[in-house]
Design an enzyme around this catalytic site. Structure first.
Site, short mmCIF file in Angstrom:
data_model
loop_
_atom_site.label_atom_id
_atom_site.label_comp_id
_atom_site.label_asym_id
_atom_site.label_seq_id
_atom_site.Cartn_x
_atom_site.Cartn_y
_atom_site.Cartn_z
N TYR A 1 48.09 -24.59 -2.38
CA TYR A 1 49.27 -24.11 -1.66
C TYR A 1 50.46 -24.05 -2.61
CZ TYR A 1 46.54 -24.83 2.57
OH TYR A 1 45.57 -24.76 3.52
N ASN B 1 47.82 -16.09 9.26
CA ASN B 1 47.23 -14.84 8.80
C ASN B 1 46.38 -14.25 9.94
OD1 ASN B 1 45.74 -12.82 7.53
ND2 ASN B 1 44.56 -14.23 6.27
N CYS C 1 42.69 -16.02 3.14
CA CYS C 1 43.41 -17.30 3.25
C CYS C 1 42.47 -18.49 3.07
CB CYS C 1 44.15 -17.39 4.58
SG CYS C 1 43.13 -17.11 6.03
N HIS C 2 41.16 -18.27 3.18
CA HIS C 2 40.20 -19.36 2.98
C HIS C 2 40.14 -19.80 1.52
CE1 HIS C 2 37.97 -15.61 2.27
NE2 HIS C 2 37.22 -16.31 1.44
N GLU D 1 31.11 -16.94 -1.56
CA GLU D 1 31.71 -16.55 -2.83
C GLU D 1 31.28 -17.46 -3.99
OE1 GLU D 1 35.94 -15.91 -2.45
OE2 GLU D 1 35.69 -14.99 -0.49
#
Length: 159
Positions: free
Chosen positions: A96, A119, A127-128, A154
């Site tokens: 963050y 979001n 946002c993850h 990912e």
């Protein structure tokens, strides 16, 4: 207003679209499909074919970047954070505080976290990929189980 669903082995996503573009993605687990709350929403697989197809491809590990028209409604600050989220590369994470620094607001970590949590189109705007400064998973509006799954797609794993 239009919607359709994307189902996966772990749950899926409800995709919402208005006259401008995709306006919402609601992730869910265990086939507990959230339904639009308003009578004006109509299911339309044909209108949402591209969005649903891209989400399916992402969930299958075949898509790294989304190319969808988005209809984002938020404050100027939220829009700035959401645009910065798009710049986080697939398969990487930032904290963050790093995200706050990226928008030239290094002391706004909490506000960045709030915007991140609001979001409206998670996954399409990733946002993850934002985690705690200590390397912990942090929070996620869709639940930590979903955040872990998205990051695992990912190649990023958390215990």
């Amino acid at each position: 207003m239009l919607y359709d669903n994307v189902e996966t082995e772990w749950g899926g996503a409800l995709v919402l679209m208005d006259e401008v573009g995709v306006s919402g993605i609601k992730l869910y687990e265990d086939k507990d499909i959230p339904m639009p709350l308003f009578d004006r929403w109509r299911r339309s697989p044909s209108d949402l074919r591209e969005a649903v197809g891209q989400l399916r491809a992402y969930f299958a590990g075949e898509l790294r970047n989304f190319d969808l028209p988005l209809s984002l409604k938020g404050t100027d600050f939220q829009l700035k954070v959401w645009n910065a989220l798009k710049a986080i590369p697939y398969g990487t994470t930032v904290s963050y505080s790093q995200l706050a620094a990226a928008i030239d607001k290094p002391k706004a970590c909490r506000a960045v976290g709030g915007a991140n949590g609001r979001n409206p189109v998670p996954v399409a705007i990733p946002c993850h990929r934002v985690i705690g400064a200590d390397g912990s998973l942090g929070g996620y509006s869709g639940g930590l189980g979903i955040k872990r799954r998205l990051l695992a797609i990912e190649g990023v794993y958390f215990d």
